[in-house]
Scaffold this motif. Structure first.
Motif, PDB file in Angstrom:
ATOM      1  N   TYR A 118      -6.661 -16.457 -18.031  1.00  0.00           N
ATOM      2  CA  TYR A 118      -7.866 -15.604 -18.019  1.00  0.00           C
ATOM      3  C   TYR A 118      -8.468 -15.467 -16.624  1.00  0.00           C
ATOM      4  CZ  TYR A 118     -12.777 -14.330 -18.775  1.00  0.00           C
ATOM      5  OH  TYR A 118     -14.018 -13.744 -18.707  1.00  0.00           O
ATOM      6  N   ALA A 119      -8.779 -16.579 -15.970  1.00  0.00           N
ATOM      7  CA  ALA A 119      -9.466 -16.533 -14.680  1.00  0.00           C
ATOM      8  C   ALA A 119      -8.648 -15.785 -13.636  1.00  0.00           C
ATOM      9  CB  ALA A 119      -9.779 -17.948 -14.199  1.00  0.00           C
ATOM     10  N   LYS A 120      -7.358 -16.064 -13.561  1.00  0.00           N
ATOM     11  CA  LYS A 120      -6.507 -15.395 -12.569  1.00  0.00           C
ATOM     12  C   LYS A 120      -6.426 -13.898 -12.845  1.00  0.00           C
ATOM     13  CE  LYS A 120      -2.042 -15.634 -10.207  1.00  0.00           C
ATOM     14  NZ  LYS A 120      -1.890 -14.168 -10.099  1.00  0.00           N
ATOM     15  N   THR A 121      -6.323 -13.521 -14.129  1.00  0.00           N
ATOM     16  CA  THR A 121      -6.254 -12.103 -14.473  1.00  0.00           C
ATOM     17  C   THR A 121      -7.529 -11.384 -14.053  1.00  0.00           C
ATOM     18  OG1 THR A 121      -4.814 -12.563 -16.376  1.00  0.00           O
ATOM     19  CG2 THR A 121      -5.963 -10.448 -16.370  1.00  0.00           C
ATOM     20  N   MET A 122      -8.680 -11.973 -14.343  1.00  0.00           N
ATOM     21  CA  MET A 122      -9.952 -11.349 -13.981  1.00  0.00           C
ATOM     22  C   MET A 122     -10.113 -11.263 -12.465  1.00  0.00           C
ATOM     23  SD  MET A 122     -11.268 -10.574 -16.895  1.00  0.00           S
ATOM     24  CE  MET A 122      -9.790 -10.620 -17.894  1.00  0.00           C
ATOM     25  N   GLN A 123      -9.759 -12.333 -11.768  1.00  0.00           N
ATOM     26  CA  GLN A 123      -9.933 -12.351 -10.320  1.00  0.00           C
ATOM     27  C   GLN A 123      -8.958 -11.412  -9.620  1.00  0.00           C
ATOM     28  OE1 GLN A 123      -9.718 -16.567  -9.474  1.00  0.00           O
ATOM     29  NE2 GLN A 123     -11.508 -16.952 -10.775  1.00  0.00           N
ATOM     30  N   ASP A 124      -7.731 -11.318 -10.122  1.00  0.00           N
ATOM     31  CA  ASP A 124      -6.758 -10.383  -9.548  1.00  0.00           C
ATOM     32  C   ASP A 124      -7.227  -8.946  -9.710  1.00  0.00           C
ATOM     33  OD1 ASP A 124      -5.157 -12.472  -8.789  1.00  0.00           O
ATOM     34  OD2 ASP A 124      -3.621 -12.157 -10.326  1.00  0.00           O
ATOM     35  N   LEU A 125      -7.794  -8.643 -10.864  1.00  0.00           N
ATOM     36  CA  LEU A 125      -8.309  -7.297 -11.099  1.00  0.00           C
ATOM     37  C   LEU A 125      -9.492  -7.002 -10.180  1.00  0.00           C
ATOM     38  CD1 LEU A 125      -7.984  -7.110 -14.968  1.00  0.00           C
ATOM     39  CD2 LEU A 125      -7.098  -5.408 -13.375  1.00  0.00           C
ATOM     40  N   ALA A 173      -6.272  -0.647 -14.135  1.00  0.00           N
ATOM     41  CA  ALA A 173      -7.023  -1.808 -14.625  1.00  0.00           C
ATOM     42  C   ALA A 173      -6.737  -2.066 -16.101  1.00  0.00           C
ATOM     43  CB  ALA A 173      -8.513  -1.593 -14.403  1.00  0.00           C
ATOM     44  N   LEU A 174      -6.804  -1.013 -16.905  1.00  0.00           N
ATOM     45  CA  LEU A 174      -6.561  -1.179 -18.335  1.00  0.00           C
ATOM     46  C   LEU A 174      -5.111  -1.566 -18.602  1.00  0.00           C
ATOM     47  CD1 LEU A 174      -8.688   1.709 -19.884  1.00  0.00           C
ATOM     48  CD2 LEU A 174      -9.124  -0.740 -20.007  1.00  0.00           C
ATOM     49  N   ARG A 175      -4.180  -0.996 -17.819  1.00  0.00           N
ATOM     50  CA  ARG A 175      -2.769  -1.352 -18.009  1.00  0.00           C
ATOM     51  C   ARG A 175      -2.561  -2.832 -17.748  1.00  0.00           C
ATOM     52  NH1 ARG A 175      -0.146   0.847 -21.004  1.00  0.00           N
ATOM     53  NH2 ARG A 175      -0.007  -1.249 -21.796  1.00  0.00           N
ATOM     54  N   ARG A 176      -3.175  -3.361 -16.690  1.00  0.00           N
ATOM     55  CA  ARG A 176      -3.038  -4.787 -16.371  1.00  0.00           C
ATOM     56  C   ARG A 176      -3.626  -5.641 -17.498  1.00  0.00           C
ATOM     57  NH1 ARG A 176      -2.944  -8.486 -11.972  1.00  0.00           N
ATOM     58  NH2 ARG A 176      -2.742 -10.509 -13.000  1.00  0.00           N
ATOM     59  N   MET A 177      -4.787  -5.223 -18.008  1.00  0.00           N
ATOM     60  CA  MET A 177      -5.432  -5.981 -19.070  1.00  0.00           C
ATOM     61  C   MET A 177      -4.623  -5.903 -20.364  1.00  0.00           C
ATOM     62  SD  MET A 177      -8.135  -7.861 -19.456  1.00  0.00           S
ATOM     63  CE  MET A 177      -7.101  -8.982 -20.377  1.00  0.00           C
ATOM     64  N   PHE A 178      -4.176  -4.696 -20.700  1.00  0.00           N
ATOM     65  CA  PHE A 178      -3.381  -4.526 -21.920  1.00  0.00           C
ATOM     66  C   PHE A 178      -2.111  -5.363 -21.843  1.00  0.00           C
ATOM     67  CE2 PHE A 178      -4.972  -0.012 -23.235  1.00  0.00           C
ATOM     68  CZ  PHE A 178      -6.270  -0.510 -23.292  1.00  0.00           C
ATOM     69  N   ASP A 179      -1.468  -5.357 -20.679  1.00  0.00           N
ATOM     70  CA  ASP A 179      -0.216  -6.107 -20.518  1.00  0.00           C
ATOM     71  C   ASP A 179      -0.461  -7.609 -20.657  1.00  0.00           C
ATOM     72  OD1 ASP A 179       1.209  -3.799 -20.192  1.00  0.00           O
ATOM     73  OD2 ASP A 179       1.414  -3.961 -18.003  1.00  0.00           O
ATOM     74  N   ALA A 180      -1.614  -8.085 -20.171  1.00  0.00           N
ATOM     75  CA  ALA A 180      -1.925  -9.518 -20.282  1.00  0.00           C
ATOM     76  C   ALA A 180      -2.088  -9.919 -21.745  1.00  0.00           C
ATOM     77  CB  ALA A 180      -3.197  -9.832 -19.497  1.00  0.00           C
TER      78      ALA A 180
END
Length: 211
Positions: A118-125, A173-180
């Protein structure tokens, strides 16, 4: 008396299905639920019932008022902090996972689903997407109690819920979140065909948690 008092609280929100779904039994749904939540840091109160008629009376009454009776696979009751899964309206493991993710994201946030990533995904975005960074910074300025990760989550939930303008940044942004989220389903359950629409609902539902 307790149920009448609960009617004064916030309304429950329903995820619905199409009528005619082939259901599951309570024992199978409970086993799947235990498997899904076994590694969660915070596990909400989850009750598996066989039929909608076993849900609290005030939830049944709201379902009737919302015209969704017979189409509820799961529901979260904010008045008691309880998530209910309705076995007769859950068609299998994938349906149980999607329903539970939908309810949990809305009331415990995406962190509960994504866990250590979670944290890495949010910070990368935040670091890699100008639109996300700009909107998250604006939210941080207006809310002193908001941390960066939660601000990014709120931006993403806003995008998913409102169908943000399809700019390269919002799509990215949404693609990265959806993929996660899809990666979590694939690694946890082996489900590799979760649709963008299902994931969009889960991410959008997180807005209930972060606002």
């Amino acid at each position: 008396v307790g149920e009448e008092q609960d009617l004064e609280g916030p309304p429950v929100k329903f995820r619905t299905i199409e009528p005619g779904t082939k259901g599951s039994n309570v024992a199978d749904v409970q086993r799947l639920t235990d498997r899904i939540t076994k590694d969660w840091a915070i596990v909400p109160t989850i009750k598996v019932v066989e039929k909608e008629t076993e849900l609290p009376k005030y939830i049944q009454e709201q379902a009737a008022a919302d015209e969704v009776t017979g189409r509820i696979p799961g529901v979260y009751d904010p008045n008691t902090g309880t998530a209910y899964l309705v076995a007769e309206n859950l068609s299998g493991a994938e349906d149980v996972a999607l329903t539970l993710a939908h309810e949990v994201a809305g009331h415990f946030g995406l962190q509960q689903i994504l866990g250590d990533t979670y944290a890495k995904t949010m910070q990368d975005l935040y670091n890699g997407n100008k639109t996300v960074r700009k909107e998250a910074d604006a939210k941080l300025k207006t809310s002193k109690n908001l941390d960066l990760n939660t601000a990014v989550e709120e931006v993403l939930a806003d995008m998913a819920e409102t169908g943000a303008a399809p700019t390269p940044d919002t799509r990215s942004a949404l693609r990265r979140m959806f993929d996660a989220v899809k990666d979590w389903f694939a690694k946890t359950f082996g489900f590799k065909n979760i649709s963008d629409n299902e994931v969009r609902q889960i991410v959008a539902n997180a807005r209930q948690y972060v606002i």
